[in-house]
Enzyme design. Structure first.
Site, PDB file in Angstrom:
ATOM      1  N   ARG A   1      63.894  23.420  57.186  1.00  0.00           N
ATOM      2  CA  ARG A   1      62.759  23.302  56.249  1.00  0.00           C
ATOM      3  C   ARG A   1      62.975  22.210  55.199  1.00  0.00           C
ATOM      4  O   ARG A   1      62.599  22.359  54.036  1.00  0.00           O
ATOM      5  CB  ARG A   1      62.468  24.647  55.564  1.00  0.00           C
ATOM      6  CG  ARG A   1      62.150  25.775  56.514  1.00  0.00           C
ATOM      7  CD  ARG A   1      60.894  25.545  57.349  1.00  0.00           C
ATOM      8  NE  ARG A   1      60.785  26.589  58.352  1.00  0.00           N
ATOM      9  CZ  ARG A   1      61.240  26.459  59.610  1.00  0.00           C
ATOM     10  NH1 ARG A   1      61.768  25.313  60.032  1.00  0.00           N
ATOM     11  NH2 ARG A   1      61.123  27.457  60.453  1.00  0.00           N
TER      12      ARG A   1
ATOM     13  N   GLU B   1      60.660  29.140  50.081  1.00  0.00           N
ATOM     14  CA  GLU B   1      60.320  28.097  51.060  1.00  0.00           C
ATOM     15  C   GLU B   1      59.050  27.387  50.567  1.00  0.00           C
ATOM     16  O   GLU B   1      58.866  26.188  50.756  1.00  0.00           O
ATOM     17  CB  GLU B   1      60.061  28.743  52.436  1.00  0.00           C
ATOM     18  CG  GLU B   1      59.608  27.742  53.476  1.00  0.00           C
ATOM     19  CD  GLU B   1      59.606  28.314  54.891  1.00  0.00           C
ATOM     20  OE1 GLU B   1      60.507  29.110  55.226  1.00  0.00           O
ATOM     21  OE2 GLU B   1      58.690  27.949  55.655  1.00  0.00           O
TER      22      GLU B   1
ATOM     23  N   SER C   1      55.807  32.276  55.372  1.00  0.00           N
ATOM     24  CA  SER C   1      57.030  32.891  54.830  1.00  0.00           C
ATOM     25  C   SER C   1      57.234  32.397  53.407  1.00  0.00           C
ATOM     26  O   SER C   1      57.272  31.188  53.173  1.00  0.00           O
ATOM     27  CB  SER C   1      58.251  32.484  55.655  1.00  0.00           C
ATOM     28  OG  SER C   1      58.089  32.928  56.971  1.00  0.00           O
TER      29      SER C   1
HETATM   30  C1  LIG Z   1      49.772  31.837  57.996  1.00  0.00           C
HETATM   31  C2  LIG Z   1      50.874  30.811  57.883  1.00  0.00           C
HETATM   32  C3  LIG Z   1      51.858  30.745  58.850  1.00  0.00           C
HETATM   33  C4  LIG Z   1      52.888  29.800  58.753  1.00  0.00           C
HETATM   34  N1  LIG Z   1      53.833  29.748  59.727  1.00  0.00           N
HETATM   35  C5  LIG Z   1      54.816  28.834  59.659  1.00  0.00           C
HETATM   36  C6  LIG Z   1      55.808  28.733  60.684  1.00  0.00           C
HETATM   37  O1  LIG Z   1      55.792  29.468  61.671  1.00  0.00           O
HETATM   38  N2  LIG Z   1      56.775  27.789  60.550  1.00  0.00           N
HETATM   39  C7  LIG Z   1      56.836  26.949  59.483  1.00  0.00           C
HETATM   40  O2  LIG Z   1      57.739  26.103  59.429  1.00  0.00           O
HETATM   41  N3  LIG Z   1      55.910  27.010  58.493  1.00  0.00           N
HETATM   42  C8  LIG Z   1      54.900  27.910  58.561  1.00  0.00           C
HETATM   43  N4  LIG Z   1      53.974  27.969  57.564  1.00  0.00           N
HETATM   44  C9  LIG Z   1      54.089  27.087  56.381  1.00  0.00           C
HETATM   45  C10 LIG Z   1      53.368  25.732  56.510  1.00  0.00           C
HETATM   46  O3  LIG Z   1      52.296  25.793  57.425  1.00  0.00           O
HETATM   47  C11 LIG Z   1      54.340  24.624  56.936  1.00  0.00           C
HETATM   48  O4  LIG Z   1      55.395  24.485  55.993  1.00  0.00           O
HETATM   49  C12 LIG Z   1      53.647  23.271  57.090  1.00  0.00           C
HETATM   50  O5  LIG Z   1      54.542  22.380  57.669  1.00  0.00           O
HETATM   51  C13 LIG Z   1      53.172  22.709  55.754  1.00  0.00           C
HETATM   52  O6  LIG Z   1      52.340  21.587  56.036  1.00  0.00           O
HETATM   53  P1  LIG Z   1      51.180  21.181  55.033  1.00  0.00           P
HETATM   54  O7  LIG Z   1      50.522  19.964  55.557  1.00  0.00           O
HETATM   55  O8  LIG Z   1      50.302  22.328  54.755  1.00  0.00           O
HETATM   56  O9  LIG Z   1      52.040  20.794  53.754  1.00  0.00           O
HETATM   57  P2  LIG Z   1      51.730  21.098  52.220  1.00  0.00           P
HETATM   58  O10 LIG Z   1      51.752  22.560  51.985  1.00  0.00           O
HETATM   59  O11 LIG Z   1      50.520  20.366  51.786  1.00  0.00           O
HETATM   60  O12 LIG Z   1      53.018  20.440  51.548  1.00  0.00           O
HETATM   61  C14 LIG Z   1      54.295  21.005  51.751  1.00  0.00           C
HETATM   62  C15 LIG Z   1      55.361  20.046  51.214  1.00  0.00           C
HETATM   63  O13 LIG Z   1      55.391  18.881  52.019  1.00  0.00           O
HETATM   64  C16 LIG Z   1      55.164  17.716  51.232  1.00  0.00           C
HETATM   65  N5  LIG Z   1      54.323  16.812  52.021  1.00  0.00           N
HETATM   66  C17 LIG Z   1      53.093  17.087  52.526  1.00  0.00           C
HETATM   67  N6  LIG Z   1      52.646  16.046  53.248  1.00  0.00           N
HETATM   68  C18 LIG Z   1      53.620  15.089  53.189  1.00  0.00           C
HETATM   69  C19 LIG Z   1      53.757  13.784  53.741  1.00  0.00           C
HETATM   70  N7  LIG Z   1      52.798  13.230  54.488  1.00  0.00           N
HETATM   71  N8  LIG Z   1      54.904  13.104  53.481  1.00  0.00           N
HETATM   72  C20 LIG Z   1      55.888  13.635  52.716  1.00  0.00           C
HETATM   73  N9  LIG Z   1      55.806  14.869  52.161  1.00  0.00           N
HETATM   74  C21 LIG Z   1      54.690  15.591  52.404  1.00  0.00           C
HETATM   75  C22 LIG Z   1      54.480  18.197  49.968  1.00  0.00           C
HETATM   76  O14 LIG Z   1      54.749  17.342  48.872  1.00  0.00           O
HETATM   77  C23 LIG Z   1      55.094  19.578  49.790  1.00  0.00           C
HETATM   78  O15 LIG Z   1      56.333  19.485  49.113  1.00  0.00           O
HETATM   79  C24 LIG Z   1      52.925  28.909  57.641  1.00  0.00           C
HETATM   80  C25 LIG Z   1      51.921  28.964  56.673  1.00  0.00           C
HETATM   81  C26 LIG Z   1      50.898  29.913  56.779  1.00  0.00           C
HETATM   82  C27 LIG Z   1      49.817  29.947  55.734  1.00  0.00           C
END
Ligand SMILES: Cc1cc2nc3c(=O)[nH]c(=O)nc-3n(C[C@H](O)[C@H](O)[C@H](O)COP(=O)(O)OP(=O)(O)OC[C@H]3O[C@@H](n4cnc5c(N)ncnc54)[C@H](O)[C@@H]3O)c2cc1C
Length: 301
Positions: free
Chosen positions: A174, A294, A224
């Protein structure tokens, strides 16, 4: 200089002032951002970053907001969101190239349609490609680092972008080098293998079914809440500490999966943060294990 004046004539993409961040996060909580900027190209993105840095305006980058908690006082300065505008997926041979604003589910579906296997685990992760790469998203034994060949990364100090092979991305559990250094992933290249389309589809369906069975998908959350502590599972520790169903305001430790804190209705980010602290304290008192969030937390109280 006033932010509107500074951004007004800059070619940095769509801008929403005083943007309610609850609309852009899966927790559906949080205050407003002074400006939400949505660039459509690397050029617009680098202009936005350099403008902010040269003028001392704070900024941060988000994707789909599915791993994000925005405090109730909102975010000062600029939130740069790489989403719909930053889209595009190309498939060539065994390679899927996706821009940062694409959803992981779209990249997974593109792989499916082209009979490519390897990304199935990511189909139910509700993040963007950029956020997923920054977080090294993973599930069911897979993680993006295992299928990624490399990514285009913008160095925020110069605004220039270069392709970096996966070894240089330093993706760990992560985390990634880009996340640690505040640089921006603008595109990712996934190297997959030819597979049987119906088998790929069956695996994706099975993993989605397992998610629906185990996870509280009917409620807003950020997945999570805590990272997996070495040698333990966060959800199991939270359950053993008798915290399932425990609430602070509208925030609740999910009855269905103790590893998720949900917005059970009308939660504030303060409720969620207080509940996170309560969970951390009780789990530590019971087991001596420190739970590390996380979920990424931004903004002010
Ligand atoms: C119902 C549910 C289930 C989930 N299941 C999982 C799972 O199974 N496995 C898992 O790993 N995660 C899971 N997640 C968490 C989440 O979906 C992941 O962490 C996902 O990768 C976050 O992506 P995001 O675009 O929403 O990032 P954001 O939430 O918008 O950002 C997360 C972080 O990444 C940074 N960031 C975003 N975009 C960029 C970019 N382009 N370049 C550099 N940094 C960036 C942001 O600054 C922030 O620190 C789940 C979430 C939910 C709501």
């Amino acid at each position: 200089m006033e932010l509107k004046h500074l951004l007004g004539s800059a070619l940095i993409g769509d801008i929403i002032y005083d943007a309610p961040m609850s609309k852009y996060t899966s927790f559906r909580t949080g205050g407003r951002a002074d400006a939400l900027v949505m660039p459509k190209s690397e050029k617009e993105l680098s202009r936005a970053i350099l403008l902010a840095r040269e003028n001392g305006v704070p900024y941060c980058v988000i994707g789909n907001g599915s791993n994000l908690l925005v405090r109730d006082g909102g975010v000062r300065g600029i939130v740069i969101r790489l989403a719909e505008g930053f889209s595009g997926i190309q498939v060539e041979g065994n390679t899927v190239t996706a821009r940062a604003g694409e959803l992981l589910s779209s990249a997974t579906n593109a792989a499916l349609h082209n009979g490519l296997t390897g990304l199935e685990f990511a189909g139910g992760i509700p993040g963007s490609v950029g956020g997923g790469m920054a977080m090294n998203a993973g599930a069911y034994g897979g993680e993006l680092a295992n299928v990624c060949e490399g990514a285009r990364v913008m160095d925020v100090k110069t605004g220039s972008t270069e392709y970096i092979p996966v070894s240089g991305l330093e993706m760990g559990y992560r985390t990634s080098r880009a996340l640690r250094e505040g640089n921006i992933i603008t595109e990712a290249v996934f190297s997959l293998a030819p597979g049987d389309r119906s088998a790929i589809k069956a695996l994706m369906d099975d993993l989605n079914r397992r998610r629906r069975e185990k996870q509280p998908l009917a409620f807003p959350s950020a997945g999570s809440t805590f990272k997996r502590p070495e040698g333990h599972f966060a959800g199991a520790l939270i359950e053993q500490a008798n915290l399932k169903g425990v609430s602070v305001g509208g925030a609740q430790v999910s009855q269905k999966h103790a590893g998720f804190i949900i917005n059970a209705g009308g939660a504030s980010s303060k409720d969620i943060l207080e509940l996170m602290r309560l969970v951390q304290t009780r789990v530590y008192d019971m087991s001596g294990v420190t739970l590390e969030p996380e979920v990424r937390i931004i903004g002010e109280d």
